[in-house]
Motif scaffolding. Structure first.
Motif, PDB file in Angstrom:
ATOM      1  N   PRO A 131       0.905  -1.257   0.032  1.00 22.17           N
ATOM      2  CA  PRO A 131       0.094  -0.018  -0.073  1.00 22.17           C
ATOM      3  C   PRO A 131       0.977   1.359   0.245  1.00 22.17           C
ATOM      4  N   TYR A 132       0.754   2.136  -0.676  1.00 18.55           N
ATOM      5  CA  TYR A 132      -0.019   2.271  -2.111  1.00 18.55           C
ATOM      6  C   TYR A 132       0.959   2.630  -3.266  1.00 18.55           C
ATOM      7  N   ARG A 133       1.684   1.414  -3.400  1.00 17.58           N
ATOM      8  CA  ARG A 133       2.820   1.718  -4.529  1.00 17.58           C
ATOM      9  C   ARG A 133       3.336   0.337  -4.999  1.00 17.58           C
ATOM     10  N   TYR A 134       3.805   0.422  -6.152  1.00 12.30           N
ATOM     11  CA  TYR A 134       4.704  -0.868  -6.625  1.00 12.30           C
ATOM     12  C   TYR A 134       6.172  -0.447  -6.745  1.00 12.30           C
ATOM     13  N   SER A 135       6.982  -1.497  -6.445  1.00 14.24           N
ATOM     14  CA  SER A 135       8.442  -1.338  -6.463  1.00 14.24           C
ATOM     15  C   SER A 135       8.925  -2.633  -6.977  1.00 14.24           C
ATOM     16  N   ARG A 136      10.150  -2.671  -7.622  1.00 15.13           N
ATOM     17  CA  ARG A 136      10.617  -4.134  -8.048  1.00 15.13           C
ATOM     18  C   ARG A 136      11.104  -4.972  -6.698  1.00 15.13           C
ATOM     19  N   GLU A 137      11.714  -4.220  -5.682  1.00 18.46           N
ATOM     20  CA  GLU A 137      12.126  -4.812  -4.548  1.00 18.46           C
ATOM     21  C   GLU A 137      11.015  -4.821  -3.357  1.00 18.46           C
ATOM     22  N   ALA A 138      10.955  -5.964  -2.677  1.00 20.87           N
ATOM     23  CA  ALA A 138      10.048  -5.925  -1.753  1.00 20.87           C
ATOM     24  C   ALA A 138      10.668  -5.364  -0.278  1.00 20.87           C
ATOM     25  N   THR A 139      10.747  -3.978  -0.182  1.00 24.60           N
ATOM     26  CA  THR A 139      11.156  -3.162   0.756  1.00 24.60           C
ATOM     27  C   THR A 139      10.471  -3.341   2.032  1.00 24.60           C
ATOM     28  N   ASP A 140       9.133  -3.845   2.097  1.00 24.99           N
ATOM     29  CA  ASP A 140       8.285  -3.923   3.327  1.00 24.99           C
ATOM     30  C   ASP A 140       8.420  -5.722   3.716  1.00 24.99           C
ATOM     31  N   VAL A 141       9.203  -6.456   2.958  1.00 28.58           N
ATOM     32  CA  VAL A 141       9.514  -7.880   3.440  1.00 28.58           C
ATOM     33  C   VAL A 141      10.991  -8.098   3.532  1.00 28.58           C
ATOM     34  N   ASN A 142      11.544  -8.376   2.518  1.00 32.85           N
ATOM     35  CA  ASN A 142      12.899  -8.695   2.811  1.00 32.85           C
ATOM     36  C   ASN A 142      14.156  -8.129   1.870  1.00 32.85           C
ATOM     37  N   GLY A 143      13.455  -7.059   1.095  1.00 41.54           N
ATOM     38  CA  GLY A 143      14.157  -6.397   0.335  1.00 41.54           C
ATOM     39  C   GLY A 143      14.694  -6.951  -1.093  1.00 41.54           C
ATOM     40  N   ARG A 144      14.169  -8.375  -1.302  1.00 39.48           N
ATOM     41  CA  ARG A 144      14.598  -8.983  -2.644  1.00 39.48           C
ATOM     42  C   ARG A 144      13.797  -8.492  -3.599  1.00 39.48           C
ATOM     43  N   ARG A 145      14.325  -8.768  -4.766  1.00 34.44           N
ATOM     44  CA  ARG A 145      13.622  -8.435  -6.049  1.00 34.44           C
ATOM     45  C   ARG A 145      12.259  -9.691  -6.177  1.00 34.44           C
ATOM     46  N   VAL A 146      10.953  -8.972  -6.676  1.00 33.99           N
ATOM     47  CA  VAL A 146      10.139 -10.321  -7.139  1.00 33.99           C
ATOM     48  C   VAL A 146      10.412 -10.944  -8.143  1.00 33.99           C
ATOM     49  N   LEU A 147       9.831 -12.269  -8.130  1.00 36.62           N
ATOM     50  CA  LEU A 147       9.867 -13.310  -9.442  1.00 36.62           C
ATOM     51  C   LEU A 147       9.421 -12.384 -10.548  1.00 36.62           C
ATOM     52  N   ALA A 148       9.824 -12.526 -11.821  1.00 36.42           N
ATOM     53  CA  ALA A 148       9.164 -12.046 -12.977  1.00 36.42           C
ATOM     54  C   ALA A 148       8.016 -12.573 -13.356  1.00 36.42           C
ATOM     55  N   LEU A 149       7.125 -11.751 -13.952  1.00 29.27           N
ATOM     56  CA  LEU A 149       5.791 -12.414 -14.373  1.00 29.27           C
ATOM     57  C   LEU A 149       6.226 -13.314 -15.324  1.00 29.27           C
ATOM     58  N   PRO A 150       5.670 -14.510 -15.349  1.00 29.83           N
ATOM     59  CA  PRO A 150       6.072 -15.558 -16.396  1.00 29.83           C
ATOM     60  C   PRO A 150       5.110 -15.224 -17.808  1.00 29.83           C
TER      61      PRO A 150
END
Ligand SMILES: O=C(O)CCC(=O)C(=O)O
Length: 229
Positions: A79-98
């Motif tokens: 909430p309320y934005r998108y980012s490549r890295e999950a800064t609210d979880v573990n800072g890792r980049r999320v998986l690509a959209l297959p």
């Protein structure tokens, strides 16, 4: 049931018939879109996504954890934005959209009756995959962190839910309560793209045998963020 050899077992209840319903302008429900084998396969993919590198988590809205747990592909939503890295979880980049999921999105638009020229242009770059246990709900909200007005494609697997589709002005009436079952496809776009919507109830014990989930509900929404890079 899927038999040991991967074939649907004999005497399975017949798949529910497909029915295309125009709920209101811009909102189309196609029931029974995914068969049991497609649902089970997608559930397996969901389990893989949920394991990480950014594990499934309950997003926090104004400091409170949502009852729904979400894992994201392509872009990470918080909430309320998108980012490549999950800064609210573990800072890792999320998986690509297959690519298969983007293709599935285009097929979904065609199957609910969007013209091929529109469906071909649809390039979802994020998917939010939600898991609901029986107590989980999703309050009325708008999907408006995207800059693109392209439709949202929504898939349901597992237990049936009551899905409330409202208006673009506020969380209240008028709204329509829809029943979303395992395998159903819902697309909302056009004048309804930014309408309030939510899940008011998940109905325990309603997941069909063979969908890959014994209890709870998976929902996957595909969206175009309109963001660069
Ligand atoms: O679970 C659903 O059907 C709706 C999910 C939803 O509204 C969302 O992810 O924004």
């Amino acid at each position: 049931m899927i038999g040991d050899d991967g074939e649907p077992a004999l005497f399975d209840p017949p798949a529910p018939p497909r029915e295309l319903v125009e709920v209101e302008p811009g909102v189309r429900l196609l029931t029974g879109w995914m068969d049991l084998r497609q649902q089970a396969w997608t559930t397996d993919r969901f389990r893989e996504w949920a394991a990480g590198p950014v594990p499934i988590r309950a997003a926090k809205v104004r400091g409170h954890e949502m009852s729904v747990r979400t894992v994201c592909l392509g872009w990470h939503w918080q909430p309320y934005r998108y980012s490549r890295e999950a800064t609210d979880v573990n800072g890792r980049r999320v998986l690509a959209l297959p690519e298969w999921l983007a293709r599935l999105g285009r097929r979904a638009l065609l199957d609910v009756g969007h013209p091929p020229s529109e469906a071909d242009r649809y390039t979802p770059d994020t998917a939010l995959a939600n898991f609901y246990d029986h107590a989980a709900r999703m309050g009325m909200h708008q999907d408006k962190d995207e800059r693109s007005p392209a439709p949202v494609v929504s898939l349901s697997i597992g237990d049936t839910c009551t899905f409330r589709f409202g208006n673009t002005e506020n969380r209240g009436r008028p709204y329509t309560d829809l029943t979303l079952r395992s395998g159903d496809l819902l697309v909302f776009g056009g004048p309804a793209r930014f309408a309030f919507h939510g899940v008011t109830k998940v109905h325990p014990g309603t997941a069909p045998a063979g969908c890959g989930l014994e209890r709870g509900r998976i929902n996957i929404t595909l969206r175009e963020t309109g963001l660069d890079g």
